[in-house]
Design an enzyme around this catalytic site. Structure first.
Site, mmCIF file in Angstrom:
data_model
loop_
_atom_site.group_PDB
_atom_site.id
_atom_site.type_symbol
_atom_site.label_atom_id
_atom_site.label_comp_id
_atom_site.label_asym_id
_atom_site.label_seq_id
_atom_site.Cartn_x
_atom_site.Cartn_y
_atom_site.Cartn_z
ATOM 1 N N GLU A 108 105.334 172.591 69.967
ATOM 2 C CA GLU A 108 105.471 173.679 68.975
ATOM 3 C C GLU A 108 104.189 173.808 68.148
ATOM 4 O O GLU A 108 103.751 174.917 67.832
ATOM 5 C CB GLU A 108 106.687 173.402 68.098
ATOM 6 C CG GLU A 108 108.010 173.535 68.838
ATOM 7 C CD GLU A 108 109.189 173.075 68.008
ATOM 8 O OE1 GLU A 108 110.024 173.939 67.665
ATOM 9 O OE2 GLU A 108 109.260 171.873 67.681
ATOM 10 N N GLU A 128 114.306 168.811 73.023
ATOM 11 C CA GLU A 128 115.158 168.494 71.879
ATOM 12 C C GLU A 128 116.652 168.492 72.232
ATOM 13 O O GLU A 128 117.422 167.730 71.660
ATOM 14 C CB GLU A 128 114.914 169.499 70.742
ATOM 15 C CG GLU A 128 113.605 169.305 70.008
ATOM 16 C CD GLU A 128 112.426 170.012 70.653
ATOM 17 O OE1 GLU A 128 111.375 170.150 70.008
ATOM 18 O OE2 GLU A 128 112.539 170.409 71.842
HETATM 19 N N1 T1G Z 1 109.721 159.524 67.926
HETATM 20 C C1 T1G Z 1 109.729 158.189 67.710
HETATM 21 N N2 T1G Z 1 109.523 157.242 68.677
HETATM 22 C C2 T1G Z 1 109.294 157.694 69.908
HETATM 23 C C3 T1G Z 1 109.281 159.080 70.228
HETATM 24 C C4 T1G Z 1 109.503 160.011 69.160
HETATM 25 N N3 T1G Z 1 109.480 161.331 69.368
HETATM 26 N N4 T1G Z 1 109.036 159.195 71.546
HETATM 27 C C5 T1G Z 1 108.892 157.944 72.032
HETATM 28 N N5 T1G Z 1 109.044 157.044 71.065
HETATM 29 C C6 T1G Z 1 108.939 155.580 71.196
HETATM 30 C C7 T1G Z 1 110.012 154.976 72.095
HETATM 31 O O1 T1G Z 1 111.173 154.688 71.379
HETATM 32 C C8 T1G Z 1 109.318 153.712 72.597
HETATM 33 O O2 T1G Z 1 109.408 152.739 71.585
HETATM 34 C C9 T1G Z 1 107.872 154.137 72.724
HETATM 35 O O3 T1G Z 1 107.726 155.292 71.879
HETATM 36 C C10 T1G Z 1 107.463 154.512 74.112
HETATM 37 O O4 T1G Z 1 108.404 155.466 74.619
HETATM 38 C C11 T1G Z 1 110.850 169.664 65.276
HETATM 39 C C12 T1G Z 1 112.793 167.978 66.150
HETATM 40 C C13 T1G Z 1 107.058 160.746 75.405
HETATM 41 C C14 T1G Z 1 107.950 161.054 77.683
HETATM 42 O O5 T1G Z 1 112.210 164.216 72.644
HETATM 43 O O6 T1G Z 1 110.594 161.608 76.097
HETATM 44 O O7 T1G Z 1 110.117 167.193 68.089
HETATM 45 O O8 T1G Z 1 110.710 151.006 72.758
HETATM 46 O O9 T1G Z 1 109.321 154.022 76.477
HETATM 47 O O10 T1G Z 1 108.508 156.217 79.271
HETATM 48 O O11 T1G Z 1 111.366 170.596 67.305
HETATM 49 O O12 T1G Z 1 109.123 158.677 75.098
HETATM 50 O O13 T1G Z 1 108.256 150.839 72.685
HETATM 51 O O14 T1G Z 1 109.607 150.538 70.586
HETATM 52 O O15 T1G Z 1 109.936 156.456 76.281
HETATM 53 O O16 T1G Z 1 106.088 156.612 78.657
HETATM 54 C C15 T1G Z 1 111.053 165.736 70.747
HETATM 55 C C16 T1G Z 1 110.819 161.825 73.323
HETATM 56 C C17 T1G Z 1 111.376 165.036 69.472
HETATM 57 C C18 T1G Z 1 110.219 163.177 73.379
HETATM 58 C C19 T1G Z 1 107.062 158.819 76.934
HETATM 59 N N6 T1G Z 1 110.363 164.825 71.621
HETATM 60 N N7 T1G Z 1 110.031 160.835 74.033
HETATM 61 O O17 T1G Z 1 107.868 158.155 77.842
HETATM 62 O O18 T1G Z 1 107.607 155.771 76.941
HETATM 63 S S1 T1G Z 1 112.360 166.059 68.455
HETATM 64 C C20 T1G Z 1 111.027 164.114 72.517
HETATM 65 C C21 T1G Z 1 110.014 160.816 75.393
HETATM 66 C C22 T1G Z 1 111.267 167.251 67.883
HETATM 67 C C23 T1G Z 1 110.936 169.416 66.741
HETATM 68 C C24 T1G Z 1 111.895 168.370 67.149
HETATM 69 C C25 T1G Z 1 109.240 159.707 76.019
HETATM 70 C C26 T1G Z 1 107.823 160.117 76.474
HETATM 71 P P1 T1G Z 1 109.501 151.232 71.930
HETATM 72 P P2 T1G Z 1 108.923 155.414 76.125
HETATM 73 P P3 T1G Z 1 107.501 156.650 78.275
#
Ligand code: T1G
Ligand code: NAD
Length: 690
Positions: A108, A128
């Site tokens: 975004e 999301e």
């Molecule tokens: N926030 C906080 N921690 C996160 C995170 C996030 N968005 N994404 C990943 N982590 C942490 C995860 O818990 C792990 O921690 C470490 O990073 C590595 O992740 C306003 C409201 C990016 C594809 O939904 O899909 O934006 O276990 O093991 O396999 O509209 O992480 O090591 O302590 O998954 O390489 C939208 C979520 C948020 C993406 C990487 N974004 N993340 O995958 O590593 S809502 C998402 C993923 C938002 C707005 C809205 C995947 C990844 P730890 P991982 P990976």
């Protein structure tokens, strides 16, 4: 360490300002990052010496979204929305340099920039909905203006990202970087300045906002998402992009977001998000333990499971040898695989040439010697201990040293199987779920002598095959099937006491499961459970009677339900009704009307109770592991967080009291609350504090 704050750095390349964020592991847009970005932008906004700005990230990815751990906490300014508005109103070009996975709020943010340059391997998306949310920082209003409402809706309701090439074709990104990404973005910014290109704000573009096809797309995309709040909110928000002025659409998007983020469903889905990542962290594995090679595989048995497992390897591009006892059985297995792929191609879910490529990865063979130099061997023969021990003794002889030897047993003692080899350190359980090429869970069974590197290799294999791993200990049925056995006992009692198979089914489907216990048994095959019960001297009066009458489920067209050829639709079967009534009469059971609430209590609560015993026994490390197993292995509705999370929502005192009630009414002492439940309930605590 940046010069704006710990996460954000601002530097110059001539008259181009570069704002770089470094917040490992995924550059989540936590408060400090937002504050640093806002400060940097503020500094260059009115600096006449700066002609353009590049926003980039260090590490493995561009911003992967808002920081999910901040949800539910008091908001801290600037919000993501405020920062994004500041980008859009910048009086000079802002270029986003995208690499890795630019997701959610990260994408975004990029959509608010005037231009986007992507690395060839970059992926962009709005996932999301997978957290029970919708894009809350303008994604539902800006993306439709770039790719049209229909495509935008597909990306938002599925949460599926797209690659850089597709994004370029859609006009989402302006250029794919040839060499160094930041360097390319800086060069792009310079060209924009030199060519005096107008600042293109996505919010001003309406040319693609056509409603045609939107309603049908919305219906098709949300058809299978019953019970979930977020998909409907996504549809409403994207529709608003077509009917409301931009700022009104944005405001409504934010209202929908605030409602969802505070709701139970999103909290449950965020629990599953983190539980899934925790489940891959296995206690007692030395840091730095390396996985073994996984360049090729072999699967023993080309039946229901073996075929699906071989497809997982082929789908991941890993060559696999599929082994059977005879050419007929082998050909049957290979034909089933080919038919499966053809069905996917016919549905438009796979390209024909990709099907051919995957089929080319699978080699059929007869006889165990064909295992050859496989790095990993997965056994999926009949669920009989003697047979499995014979197969593993043969594998001990023919498999190469260091090969990972895995069994797909649903219930049997992995230590006993490993004991039939001279290398128990190489043996683990890899319990796939039916259909193996669809279900995402891999229950990894760690034997008493499984080596740490064997466990790490199985975890790596899970990721390569696109599975969600959960590591469990050895006991009868491991975690999932041990809990399932509790449900099956109660499901049978419900039939005896007056509930019909279809009533039990609809109660479970209403609860949010894709199917209930009986349709699930029909899919897996009633004969598998029958074989197991016979080998253990156990009985299930109704199911045994069905098996004796040839009701093995979908594989014979009759199980608890009837199935017409080529259809998976479950049709009530009067013959089954007769068998149930006869059995109840023979056992002298008084029958009565049973409602859906009691049906769910009596099937779900004993499962949770068994989950507590599994934690007491140390077979599962965390309650979250059990939730991950049920969400990804048994279709437990993700928006209910998993059985243990669900129990905490109900309150353990309530669960304790209902279990006690059912134990006393039925006389079945195994329904009495587990000690862990009684203790936590007495302390007014939940499993989350376990
Ligand atoms: N926030 C906080 N921690 C996160 C995170 C996030 N968005 N994404 C990943 N982590 C942490 C995860 O818990 C792990 O921690 C470490 O990073 C590595 O992740 C306003 C409201 C990016 C594809 O939904 O899909 O934006 O276990 O093991 O396999 O509209 O992480 O090591 O302590 O998954 O390489 C939208 C979520 C948020 C993406 C990487 N974004 N993340 O995958 O590593 S809502 C998402 C993923 C938002 C707005 C809205 C995947 C990844 P730890 P991982 P990976
Ligand atoms: P299945 O009956 O469909 O297939 C078993 C296959 O193994 C048959 O084709 C048989 O010919 C072959 N086979 C037997 N002995 C062999 C040998 N020595 N060498 C090579 N092939 C041999 O059974 P299934 O449902 O695929 O179950 C296989 C295993 O997977 C069992 O341990 C079962 O408990 C487990 N499992 C089943 C499911 C399910 O839903 N069906 C789910 C998870 C795990």
């Amino acid at each position: 360490m940046g010069n704006i704050n710990a996460s954000v750095d601002l530097r110059r390349d001539g008259r181009i300002a570069i704002v770089t964020t470094d917040n490992p592991p995924v550059n989540a847009l936590k408060h400090e990052v937002r504050a640093g970005l806002a400060e940097a932008l503020g500094q260059v906004r009115d600096d006449d010496d700066v002609e353009a700005v590049v926003i980039a990230c260090a590490g493995r990815t561009f911003f992967a979204g808002a920081d999910i751990t901040e949800f539910g906490r008091p908001p801290q300014a600037p919000s993501l929305g405020e920062f994004i508005a500041a980008i859009e109103t910048m009086p000079k070009p802002v270029v986003a340099a995208l690499h890795g996975t630019a997701l959610g709020g990260g994408f975004e943010l990029a959509l608010a920039c005037h231009f986007r340059v992507a690395a060839a391997g970059a992926r962009v998306g709005l996932p999301e909905v997978r957290l029970g949310l919708l894009p809350g920082a303008g994604g539902t209003q800006r993306l439709p203006r770039l790719v049209g409402p229909e495509k935008a809706l597909k990306m938002i309701v599925t949460g599926e990202p797209i690659g850089a090439v597709e994004a370029l074709a859609d006009g989402v990104v302006d250029e794919i970087a040839a060499g160094d990404l930041t360097g390319s973005a800086i060069a792009f910014a310079r060209r924009v300045v030199a060519d005096r290109r107008p600042l293109r704000r996505v919010r001003d573009r309406d040319d693609k906002l056509v409603a045609e096809g939107f309603a049908d797309a919305a219906a098709a995309l949300t058809r299978r998402l019953r019970g979930r709040e977020a998909p409907a909110a996504c549809v409403e928000a994207v529709r608003n992009a077509m009917i409301l002025p931009f700022d009104e659409g944005l405001k409504r998007e934010s209202e929908l977001f605030q409602k969802l983020v505070a709701g139970d469903q999103s909290k449950a889905q965020r629990h599953v998000f983190f539980a899934e990542r925790e489940a891959a962290k296995v206690p007692g594995i030395p840091m730095g333990t390396k996985p073994r090679a996984l360049a090729n595989g072999a699967v023993i048995g080309a039946g229901t499971m073996g075929g699906g497992i071989a497809m997982c390897f082929a789908n991941a591009g890993i060559p696999v040898t599929l082994i059977e006892t005879s050419n007929d059985l082998l050909q049957k297995g290979l034909d089933r695989i080919a038919a499966n792929y053809r069905a996917t191609v016919a549905r438009g879910g796979l390209a024909g040439d990709e099907m051919d490529r995957r089929l080319g990865q699978i080699t059929g063979a007869v006889g165990i010697d064909a295992v050859g130099d496989a790095d990993v061997v997965i056994e999926a023969v009949f669920e009989e201990m003697a047979l499995k021990k014979r197969v593993f003794a043969d594998l001990d002889r023919v498999a190469k040293p260091g090969a990972l030897l895995a069994t797909n047993t649903s219930t049997l003692d992995v230590d006993e199987i490993a004991g039939s080899t001279s290398r128990p350190q190489d043996v683990v359980g890899t319990h796939f779920f039916s259909p193996a090429n669809v279900m995402r869970l891999l229950e990894i069974v760690r034997g008493a002598k499984s080596g740490p590197d064997a466990v790490v290799t199985a975890l790596t294999l899970a990721r390569l095959l696109g599975k969600v791993p959960a590591v469990v200990g050895v006991c009868y049925g491991f975690v999932g099937n041990r809990m399932l056995a509790r449900r099956s006992v109660e499901a049978e009692r419900l039939l005896l006491e007056g509930a019909s198979p279809q009533e039990v089914e609809s109660a479970h489907v209403e609860f949010g499961l894709p199917m209930g216990p009986f349709a699930m048994m029909d899919l897996a095959g009633l004969d598998v459970g029958w074989l197991i019960r016979k080998s253990r001297g156990e009985h299930a009066v109704i199911e045994d009677a069905l098996c004796e009458a040839g009701h093995f489920g979908q594989k014979t067209g009759i199980g608890y339900f009837r199935y017409q050829a080529g259809s998976r639709a479950a049709i009530p079967d009067p013959e089954v009704e007769r068998i149930i009534l006869d059995t109840a009469a023979r056992l002298g059971v008084t029958r009565r009307k049973i409602g859906p609430e009691e049906i769910i209590e009596r099937t779900v609560f004993p499962m949770i109770n068994e989950g507590a015993r599994i934690l007491e026994d140390g077979i599962a490390t965390r309650p979250g592991d059990i939730d991950v197993i049920w969400v990804y292995g048994y279709g437990w509705p993700v928006w209910r967080g998993g059985p243990m999370y669900y129990a905490d929502r109900l309150g353990l005192p309530h669960l304790r009291d209902r279990l006690t009630f059912y134990a006393e009414r039925s006389g079945d002492q195994s329904l009495r609350p587990a000690a862990l439940i009684s203790r936590l309930a007495a302390e007014n605590r939940g499993f989350a504090t376990f």
